[in-house]
Design an enzyme around this catalytic site. Sequence first.
Site, PDB file in Angstrom:
ATOM      1  N   ILE A  46      -7.618  -0.466  -3.273  1.00 40.47           N
ATOM      2  CA  ILE A  46      -6.341   0.161  -2.895  1.00 40.47           C
ATOM      3  C   ILE A  46      -6.612   1.642  -2.674  1.00 40.47           C
ATOM      4  O   ILE A  46      -6.905   2.371  -3.633  1.00 40.47           O
ATOM      5  CB  ILE A  46      -5.284  -0.028  -4.016  1.00 40.47           C
ATOM      6  CG1 ILE A  46      -5.120  -1.520  -4.373  1.00 40.47           C
ATOM      7  CG2 ILE A  46      -3.949   0.586  -3.595  1.00 40.47           C
ATOM      8  CD1 ILE A  46      -4.276  -1.777  -5.617  1.00 40.47           C
ATOM      9  N   GLU A  58     -13.058  -4.236  -7.988  1.00 40.34           N
ATOM     10  CA  GLU A  58     -13.545  -4.663  -9.310  1.00 40.34           C
ATOM     11  C   GLU A  58     -12.706  -4.036 -10.419  1.00 40.34           C
ATOM     12  O   GLU A  58     -12.325  -4.690 -11.392  1.00 40.34           O
ATOM     13  CB  GLU A  58     -15.005  -4.248  -9.519  1.00 40.34           C
ATOM     14  CG  GLU A  58     -15.980  -4.885  -8.545  1.00 40.34           C
ATOM     15  CD  GLU A  58     -16.206  -4.070  -7.275  1.00 40.34           C
ATOM     16  OE1 GLU A  58     -15.246  -3.455  -6.756  1.00 40.34           O
ATOM     17  OE2 GLU A  58     -17.357  -4.049  -6.807  1.00 40.34           O
TER      18      GLU A  58
HETATM   19  N1  THU Z   1     -15.238  -0.550  -2.726  1.00 36.20           N
HETATM   20  C1  THU Z   1     -14.838  -1.536  -3.584  1.00 36.20           C
HETATM   21  O1  THU Z   1     -13.654  -1.842  -3.721  1.00 36.20           O
HETATM   22  N2  THU Z   1     -15.823  -2.189  -4.280  1.00 36.20           N
HETATM   23  C2  THU Z   1     -17.150  -2.018  -4.090  1.00 36.20           C
HETATM   24  O2  THU Z   1     -17.937  -2.750  -4.678  1.00 36.20           O
HETATM   25  C3  THU Z   1     -17.634  -0.973  -3.175  1.00 36.20           C
HETATM   26  C4  THU Z   1     -16.593  -0.126  -2.527  1.00 36.20           C
HETATM   27  C5  THU Z   1     -14.187   0.116  -1.934  1.00 36.20           C
HETATM   28  C6  THU Z   1     -13.873   1.532  -2.226  1.00 36.20           C
HETATM   29  C7  THU Z   1     -13.267   1.992  -0.905  1.00 36.20           C
HETATM   30  O3  THU Z   1     -11.905   1.606  -0.867  1.00 36.20           O
HETATM   31  C8  THU Z   1     -14.012   1.180   0.133  1.00 36.20           C
HETATM   32  O4  THU Z   1     -14.567   0.078  -0.561  1.00 36.20           O
HETATM   33  C9  THU Z   1     -15.111   1.953   0.835  1.00 36.20           C
HETATM   34  O5  THU Z   1     -15.943   2.574  -0.073  1.00 36.20           O
END
Ligand code: THU
Length: 140
Positions: A46, A58
């Site tokens: 988000i 996560e």
């Molecule tokens: N992001 C995640 O939600 N989990 C991950 O394991 C890596 C990165 C998200 C953060 C951001 O919203 C987008 O991916 C790009 O970095």
Amino acid sequence: MNNQTIESLIETAMQARKMAYVPYSNFAVGAALLDGKGDIHAGCNIENAAFTPGICAERTAVSVAVSKGVRNFTAIAVVGGAVNNQPAEDCFPCGVCRQVLMEFCPPSFQIIIAQSPQNYRIFTLSELLPHGFGPDNLSN
Ligand code: THU
């Protein structure tokens, strides 16, 4: 963990990924966290116009579970990639998420990095965060 559990975790993460709010990165991530009783807690990333308050999938999943009183976890599936596309890359948890997992999960905690229910790899938390600093370091 049997194959059916792995498949349900990946499918739940793929469903959660559809809810990702990612107008800035266009990178959508879903996570599905398995607790000690066999229940699954899902989350998506988000983002925020101020960037810093953005939260990863996560940590959303951990927040959802902990807010329901659940603190005992055995595995997480993570699926990520360009929004509106099928995942075509492995999406590993960022350093902050690895640290948050360290708070609640044992070193043997399984991290399933998936592109589909047929295409995944499994790592332990201690492989992705060796020599981590956790609650045990402060218990005296
Ligand atoms: N992001 C995640 O939600 N989990 C991950 O394991 C890596 C990165 C998200 C953060 C951001 O919203 C987008 O991916 C790009 O970095």
